[in-house]
Write a protein that holds these residues in place. Structure first.
Motif, PDB file in Angstrom:
ATOM      1  N   ALA A 224       0.852  -1.192   0.000  1.00  0.00           N
ATOM      2  CA  ALA A 224       0.000   0.000   0.000  1.00  0.00           C
ATOM      3  C   ALA A 224       0.887   1.241   0.000  1.00  0.00           C
ATOM      4  N   MET A 225       0.883   1.954  -1.116  1.00  0.00           N
ATOM      5  CA  MET A 225       1.596   3.226  -1.172  1.00  0.00           C
ATOM      6  C   MET A 225       0.620   4.343  -0.841  1.00  0.00           C
ATOM      7  N   VAL A 226       1.055   5.297  -0.039  1.00  0.00           N
ATOM      8  CA  VAL A 226       0.204   6.421   0.352  1.00  0.00           C
ATOM      9  C   VAL A 226       0.910   7.723   0.000  1.00  0.00           C
ATOM     10  N   ASN A 227       0.127   8.775  -0.163  1.00  0.00           N
ATOM     11  CA  ASN A 227       0.700   9.985  -0.746  1.00  0.00           C
ATOM     12  C   ASN A 227       1.089  11.081   0.239  1.00  0.00           C
ATOM     13  N   SER A 228       0.866  10.869   1.548  1.00  0.00           N
ATOM     14  CA  SER A 228       1.197  11.919   2.501  1.00  0.00           C
ATOM     15  C   SER A 228       1.265  11.376   3.913  1.00  0.00           C
ATOM     16  N   SER A 229       1.773  12.194   4.820  1.00  0.00           N
ATOM     17  CA  SER A 229       1.836  11.808   6.227  1.00  0.00           C
ATOM     18  C   SER A 229       0.440  11.601   6.787  1.00  0.00           C
ATOM     19  N   TRP A 230      -0.491  12.472   6.392  1.00  0.00           N
ATOM     20  CA  TRP A 230      -1.858  12.396   6.904  1.00  0.00           C
ATOM     21  C   TRP A 230      -2.526  11.105   6.454  1.00  0.00           C
ATOM     22  N   PHE A 367      -3.105  15.325   0.077  1.00  0.00           N
ATOM     23  CA  PHE A 367      -1.769  15.860  -0.189  1.00  0.00           C
ATOM     24  C   PHE A 367      -1.892  17.303  -0.661  1.00  0.00           C
ATOM     25  N   GLY A 368      -2.210  17.505  -1.923  1.00  0.00           N
ATOM     26  CA  GLY A 368      -2.351  18.853  -2.452  1.00  0.00           C
ATOM     27  C   GLY A 368      -1.355  19.149  -3.552  1.00  0.00           C
ATOM     28  N   ILE A 369      -1.463  18.404  -4.663  1.00  0.00           N
ATOM     29  CA  ILE A 369      -0.552  18.608  -5.790  1.00  0.00           C
ATOM     30  C   ILE A 369      -0.631  20.041  -6.310  1.00  0.00           C
ATOM     31  N   SER A 370      -1.830  20.593  -6.345  1.00  0.00           N
ATOM     32  CA  SER A 370      -1.972  21.954  -6.861  1.00  0.00           C
ATOM     33  C   SER A 370      -1.179  22.949  -6.016  1.00  0.00           C
ATOM     34  N   VAL A 371      -1.093  22.704  -4.708  1.00  0.00           N
ATOM     35  CA  VAL A 371      -0.335  23.603  -3.826  1.00  0.00           C
ATOM     36  C   VAL A 371       1.151  23.546  -4.182  1.00  0.00           C
ATOM     37  N   GLY A 388      -2.472  17.397   4.310  1.00  0.00           N
ATOM     38  CA  GLY A 388      -1.261  17.469   3.501  1.00  0.00           C
ATOM     39  C   GLY A 388      -0.577  18.823   3.465  1.00  0.00           C
ATOM     40  N   PRO A 389      -1.304  19.901   3.096  1.00  0.00           N
ATOM     41  CA  PRO A 389      -0.659  21.215   3.056  1.00  0.00           C
ATOM     42  C   PRO A 389      -0.047  21.612   4.397  1.00  0.00           C
ATOM     43  N   LYS A 390      -0.739  21.305   5.474  1.00  0.00           N
ATOM     44  CA  LYS A 390      -0.262  21.674   6.808  1.00  0.00           C
ATOM     45  C   LYS A 390       0.894  20.796   7.274  1.00  0.00           C
ATOM     46  N   MET A 391       0.809  19.475   7.029  1.00  0.00           N
ATOM     47  CA  MET A 391       1.775  18.526   7.580  1.00  0.00           C
ATOM     48  C   MET A 391       3.003  18.303   6.704  1.00  0.00           C
ATOM     49  N   ASP A 392       2.860  18.480   5.376  1.00  0.00           N
ATOM     50  CA  ASP A 392       3.951  18.117   4.461  1.00  0.00           C
ATOM     51  C   ASP A 392       4.447  19.262   3.580  1.00  0.00           C
ATOM     52  N   ILE A 393       3.563  20.149   3.169  1.00  0.00           N
ATOM     53  CA  ILE A 393       3.908  21.059   2.066  1.00  0.00           C
ATOM     54  C   ILE A 393       4.260  22.476   2.497  1.00  0.00           C
ATOM     55  N   VAL A 394       3.304  23.205   3.073  1.00  0.00           N
ATOM     56  CA  VAL A 394       3.517  24.633   3.372  1.00  0.00           C
ATOM     57  C   VAL A 394       4.247  24.765   4.714  1.00  0.00           C
ATOM     58  N   LEU A 395       5.494  24.319   4.709  1.00  0.00           N
ATOM     59  CA  LEU A 395       6.362  24.404   5.879  1.00  0.00           C
ATOM     60  C   LEU A 395       7.533  25.330   5.551  1.00  0.00           C
ATOM     61  N   GLU A 396       8.206  25.789   6.579  1.00  0.00           N
ATOM     62  CA  GLU A 396       9.344  26.676   6.352  1.00  0.00           C
ATOM     63  C   GLU A 396      10.460  25.955   5.595  1.00  0.00           C
ATOM     64  N   GLU A 397      11.160  26.710   4.794  1.00  0.00           N
ATOM     65  CA  GLU A 397      12.315  26.184   4.061  1.00  0.00           C
ATOM     66  C   GLU A 397      13.509  27.077   4.374  1.00  0.00           C
TER      67      GLU A 397
END
Length: 460
Positions: A224-230, A367-371, A388-397
């Motif tokens: 089972a592959m999943v696309n995000s932490s959530w 997840f949020g590919i569009s983001v 997804g946006p909160k847990m994986d994507i829109v984080l500080e870099e």
């Protein structure tokens, strides 16, 4: 009525299956084709799930060139050549060779319009009926579900297939059960039910039973592959196969978008929204937030435009798009809003190249590919503060803010205004940080992680 017919049909099919198994007609490896069968009934939905399908097909073709790739689709006009062309035109994915196609004619049994009530269980049972048609027509060694129809996995295993799936979103999550328990009204929890204690309790029982069934079905997957932490956290809790669960972030065209210049025209800044016209995408919230932002806009600032870009799967989506246009007129912002339906990928890139911000408003977006696409293209994201946006994507870099998270209309409106009011140097700094962050979710990263996940299964 449809559900009872479906239950009867499944019992009949299972009885026929048992008889065939006893006769040895479909048992044994000799009747399975050396192929990967991709169960993806909608090959024209235009969303992130379809991008994953074509990237998965390409990855299999690269990993084992002599292994046939077969797509099960309910789109009757689909052909190997048209699907290959679609992968390129809509997603920029060049397949090594055209996949084979198996047409399905019972797709109505997974359409939500078939089940006005008990939609979730109806579609799930309907998917079993549809996969029965698919596997009877063509039985592969590897059955690969890329659309989230977990109830088909036990059947695929009965046919002797190795079952692999890429799960974008759990059919039911613990959050859904919590919302019913808290009696929160949402697109998947009718206000009438939310207002009734008795109906809410009945729905909790329904969800609990369904969750158990979903957990059993999902546990039949070999991988089972999943696309995000959530998604990973929910799947592990419900399916309970953490040792066979791998997180593989979906393929985002970051390389193609990262070459776009970060500078944007200062006149009429563009805010773009890229999402299928589905109820959970909450387009109305975006429109209302945009209206509020325009009312609060400083007189000396340029007036922004909002561009909606998305695809329509069916008549319901078409009606939803028309309602959105009517809402724009009602809010008196129709002169500042543009709508684009079923765009080619190259046209989407052109629009992203002109946007200063990208807006996203789906609650618990897996997840949020569009983001990620916004960020790679240089558009600062304004995403929903969940999943997804909160847990994986829109984080500080590198310690730099990469975007904004919001929940309410006011929060979205404030984020829009903050971006418009930003000095150009600050906007460019944030856009550059967001672009660096997006590089973590590249298409190349997907191919690497995907191949690493499937090698143990394909080598058996």
């Amino acid at each position: 009525m449809a559900i009872w017919f479906l239950i009867w049909a499944l019992i009949t099919a299972l009885s026929a299956f048992t008889l065939k198994l006893a006769l040895g007609i479909i048992s044994g490896t000799r009747n399975r084709n050396r192929a990967v069968g991709f169960f993806h009934p909608y090959t024209n939905d235009g969303g992130g799930g379809e991008r994953v399908l074509w990237c998965a097909v390409k990855a299999i073709q690269e990993e084992i060139p002599d292994l046939d790739c077969v797509v099960y689709t309910g789109d009757h006009d689909a052909s190997p050549q048209s699907l290959t062309a679609r992968a390129v035109d809509r997603f920029g994915v060049k397949l090594l060779y055209p996949p084979k196609v198996v047409h399905l004619y019972k797709r109505k049994w997974i359409e939500e319009t078939t089940y006005p009530h008990f939609t979730m269980i109806g579609q799930s049972l309907g998917s079993v009926y549809l996969s029965w048609e698919a596997l009877c027509k063509f039985t592969p060694i590897y059955y690969f579900d890329t659309s989230g129809y977990a109830f088909t996995y036990p059947l695929a295993r009965m046919f002797g297939c190795k079952v692999v799936c890429y799960t974008h979103y759990p059919t039911i999550s613990l959050d859904m059960i919590s919302r019913v328990r808290e009696r929160s009204s949402m697109y998947n929890n009718d206000a009438l039910i939310a207002q009734s204690i008795w109906l809410s309790r009945c729905k909790i029982i329904y969800y609990t039973i369904f969750s158990w069934m979903y957990g059993f079905a999902g546990s039949c997957a070999h991988l089972a592959m999943v696309n995000s932490s959530w998604t990973e956290s929910h799947i592990e809790k419900i399916w309970k196969i953490s040792h066979r669960t791998k997180r593989v972030y979906p393929p985002c065209d970051t390389s193609g978008l990262q070459v776009l210049p970060l500078e944007r025209p200062s006149k009429n800044p563009i805010i773009i929204s890229v999402a299928q016209f589905r109820p959970e995408k909450a387009h109305t919230l975006q429109l209302e937030a945009f209206s509020v932002a325009l009312k609060k806009l400083d007189a000396d600032l340029p007036r922004p435009k909002l561009q909606f870009v998305g695809s329509c799967r069916n008549k319901s989506d078409e009606e939803r798009l028309q309602n959105l246009k009517n809402k724009a007129i009602e809010l008196e912002v129709d002169g500042d809003v543009e709508f684009y339906k079923n765009l080619m990928y190259r046209d989407l890139v052109r629009l992203l190249a002109g946007a200063v911000a990208g807006i996203h408003s789906m609650t618990d977006e897996h997840f949020g590919i569009s983001v990620v696409e916004y960020m790679a293209a240089g558009a600062i994201p304004i995403a929903h503060n969940s999943a997804g946006p909160k847990m994986d994507i829109v984080l500080e870099e590198d310690g730099q803010q990469t975007g904004f998270l919001a929940c309410s209309v006011e929060e979205y409106a404030d984020a829009i205004l903050k971006i418009i009011r930003k000095p150009e140097t600050e906007r460019l700094q944030m856009a550059a940080a967001a672009r660096r962050r997006a590089g973590r979710f590249s298409e190349q990263r997907f191919y690497e992680d995907f191949k690493a996940a499937i090698r143990p299964i394909l080598s058996k």
